[in-house]
Design a protein around this motif. Sequence first.
Motif, PDB file in Angstrom:
ATOM      1  N   GLU A 117      66.959 111.586 108.991  1.00  0.00           N
ATOM      2  CA  GLU A 117      68.491 110.625 108.925  1.00  0.00           C
ATOM      3  C   GLU A 117      68.321 109.695 107.532  1.00  0.00           C
ATOM      4  N   THR A 118      67.299 109.528 107.035  1.00  0.00           N
ATOM      5  CA  THR A 118      66.979 108.125 106.390  1.00  0.00           C
ATOM      6  C   THR A 118      65.929 109.088 105.115  1.00  0.00           C
ATOM      7  N   LEU A 119      66.608 110.605 105.188  1.00  0.00           N
ATOM      8  CA  LEU A 119      66.350 111.432 104.334  1.00  0.00           C
ATOM      9  C   LEU A 119      67.535 111.520 103.367  1.00  0.00           C
ATOM     10  N   ARG A 120      67.495 111.598 101.831  1.00  0.00           N
ATOM     11  CA  ARG A 120      69.026 112.116 101.520  1.00  0.00           C
ATOM     12  C   ARG A 120      68.688 113.723 101.288  1.00  0.00           C
ATOM     13  N   CYS A 121      69.870 114.668 101.184  1.00  0.00           N
ATOM     14  CA  CYS A 121      69.824 115.957 100.958  1.00  0.00           C
ATOM     15  C   CYS A 121      69.672 115.769  99.216  1.00  0.00           C
ATOM     16  N   VAL A 122      69.400 116.428  99.012  1.00  0.00           N
ATOM     17  CA  VAL A 122      68.930 117.000  96.956  1.00  0.00           C
ATOM     18  C   VAL A 122      70.011 117.823  96.342  1.00  0.00           C
ATOM     19  N   VAL A 123      70.524 118.077  97.792  1.00  0.00           N
ATOM     20  CA  VAL A 123      71.913 119.085  96.927  1.00  0.00           C
ATOM     21  C   VAL A 123      72.900 118.635  97.265  1.00  0.00           C
ATOM     22  N   CYS A 124      73.457 118.041  98.286  1.00  0.00           N
ATOM     23  CA  CYS A 124      75.367 117.110  98.320  1.00  0.00           C
ATOM     24  C   CYS A 124      74.613 116.140  98.530  1.00  0.00           C
ATOM     25  N   GLN A 125      73.479 115.308  98.089  1.00  0.00           N
ATOM     26  CA  GLN A 125      73.365 113.925  97.771  1.00  0.00           C
ATOM     27  C   GLN A 125      73.998 112.811  97.979  1.00  0.00           C
ATOM     28  N   GLY A 126      74.679 113.004  99.402  1.00  0.00           N
ATOM     29  CA  GLY A 126      76.195 112.093  99.628  1.00  0.00           C
ATOM     30  C   GLY A 126      75.787 112.192 101.678  1.00  0.00           C
ATOM     31  N   GLN A 127      75.031 113.056 102.109  1.00  0.00           N
ATOM     32  CA  GLN A 127      74.538 113.165 103.080  1.00  0.00           C
ATOM     33  C   GLN A 127      73.251 112.799 103.597  1.00  0.00           C
ATOM     34  N   SER A 128      72.716 112.329 104.382  1.00  0.00           N
ATOM     35  CA  SER A 128      71.294 112.899 104.641  1.00  0.00           C
ATOM     36  C   SER A 128      71.247 114.428 105.012  1.00  0.00           C
ATOM     37  N   ILE A 129      70.093 114.602 105.216  1.00  0.00           N
ATOM     38  CA  ILE A 129      69.614 116.374 105.954  1.00  0.00           C
ATOM     39  C   ILE A 129      70.037 116.790 106.908  1.00  0.00           C
TER      40      ILE A 129
ATOM     41  N   VAL B 163      59.027 111.782  99.389  1.00  0.00           N
ATOM     42  CA  VAL B 163      58.941 111.129  97.928  1.00  0.00           C
ATOM     43  C   VAL B 163      58.257 111.661  96.739  1.00  0.00           C
ATOM     44  N   ASP B 164      57.159 112.434  97.200  1.00  0.00           N
ATOM     45  CA  ASP B 164      56.136 112.387  95.981  1.00  0.00           C
ATOM     46  C   ASP B 164      56.509 113.836  95.261  1.00  0.00           C
ATOM     47  N   ARG B 165      57.528 114.651  96.360  1.00  0.00           N
ATOM     48  CA  ARG B 165      57.525 116.030  95.568  1.00  0.00           C
ATOM     49  C   ARG B 165      59.399 115.409  95.484  1.00  0.00           C
ATOM     50  N   TYR B 166      60.197 115.103  95.251  1.00  0.00           N
ATOM     51  CA  TYR B 166      61.397 115.097  95.219  1.00  0.00           C
ATOM     52  C   TYR B 166      61.886 113.192  94.347  1.00  0.00           C
ATOM     53  N   GLY B 167      60.402 112.634  94.389  1.00  0.00           N
ATOM     54  CA  GLY B 167      61.190 111.668  93.455  1.00  0.00           C
ATOM     55  C   GLY B 167      61.983 110.298  94.722  1.00  0.00           C
ATOM     56  N   ASP B 168      61.656 109.167  94.226  1.00  0.00           N
ATOM     57  CA  ASP B 168      62.617 107.697  95.248  1.00  0.00           C
ATOM     58  C   ASP B 168      64.329 107.973  95.338  1.00  0.00           C
ATOM     59  N   TYR B 169      64.954 109.534  95.334  1.00  0.00           N
ATOM     60  CA  TYR B 169      65.709 109.151  95.301  1.00  0.00           C
ATOM     61  C   TYR B 169      65.922 110.152  96.467  1.00  0.00           C
ATOM     62  N   VAL B 170      65.359 110.380  97.510  1.00  0.00           N
ATOM     63  CA  VAL B 170      65.644 111.275  98.068  1.00  0.00           C
ATOM     64  C   VAL B 170      65.610 110.765  99.369  1.00  0.00           C
ATOM     65  N   SER B 171      65.244 108.938  99.364  1.00  0.00           N
ATOM     66  CA  SER B 171      65.200 108.194 100.567  1.00  0.00           C
ATOM     67  C   SER B 171      66.503 107.544 100.480  1.00  0.00           C
ATOM     68  N   TYR B 172      66.795 106.718 101.337  1.00  0.00           N
ATOM     69  CA  TYR B 172      67.956 106.169 100.663  1.00  0.00           C
ATOM     70  C   TYR B 172      67.864 104.976 101.323  1.00  0.00           C
ATOM     71  N   ASP B 173      66.411 104.532 101.240  1.00  0.00           N
ATOM     72  CA  ASP B 173      65.604 103.249 101.257  1.00  0.00           C
ATOM     73  C   ASP B 173      65.230 103.180 100.060  1.00  0.00           C
ATOM     74  N   PRO B 174      65.196 103.403  98.704  1.00  0.00           N
ATOM     75  CA  PRO B 174      64.257 103.528  97.624  1.00  0.00           C
ATOM     76  C   PRO B 174      63.266 101.886  97.367  1.00  0.00           C
ATOM     77  N   PRO B 175      62.198 102.440  96.719  1.00  0.00           N
ATOM     78  CA  PRO B 175      62.048 100.623  96.991  1.00  0.00           C
ATOM     79  C   PRO B 175      62.174 100.580  95.256  1.00  0.00           C
ATOM     80  N   LEU B 176      62.065  99.019  95.279  1.00  0.00           N
ATOM     81  CA  LEU B 176      62.433  97.588  93.881  1.00  0.00           C
ATOM     82  C   LEU B 176      61.396  98.167  93.098  1.00  0.00           C
ATOM     83  N   ASN B 177      62.081  98.810  92.062  1.00  0.00           N
ATOM     84  CA  ASN B 177      60.577  99.158  90.773  1.00  0.00           C
ATOM     85  C   ASN B 177      61.711  99.275  89.347  1.00  0.00           C
TER      86      ASN B 177
END
Length: 133
Positions: free
Chosen positions: A45-57, A90-104
């Motif tokens: 529920e905290t991971l973003r679908c990389v295809v849909c982008q608006g839904q969790s997996i 996150v290592d594989r898909y980048g910070d975008y896959v997380s709904y809680d990206p780190p502050l950088n």
Amino acid sequence: MKRGLLFILLFSVAASAQTNQPPAALANTQLRDPALEVKAKALMETLRCVVCQGQSIADSDADMAGDMRALVRGRIAAGESPDSVRAWLVDRYGDYVSYDPPLNAATWPLWIAPFVLLAIGGWIARASFVRRR
């Protein structure tokens, strides 16, 4: 004639985007251990679908989301912690896959934008109230 051809072309492109492969084994099947399934579901529920982008997996019907659900369940069932599974994704898909990206440097606009928009909205509201007086 051109509309019909365009319709057929668009329909064939949409139809070819669907896969004929069956979903991954754990994509739509819960783990046997309820405690592990709770961990996996909470992570999904905290991971973003990389295809849909608006839904969790957890909520997405996309094939990629199913593959990601299967991967999460498989790793959780193998004994990995949810944090290590998240770190791997996150290592594989980048910070975008997380709904809680780190502050950088790359994500600070995401964190600052709500405050900027709120300030702009407050400024506009104040200006309209002052104008009414």
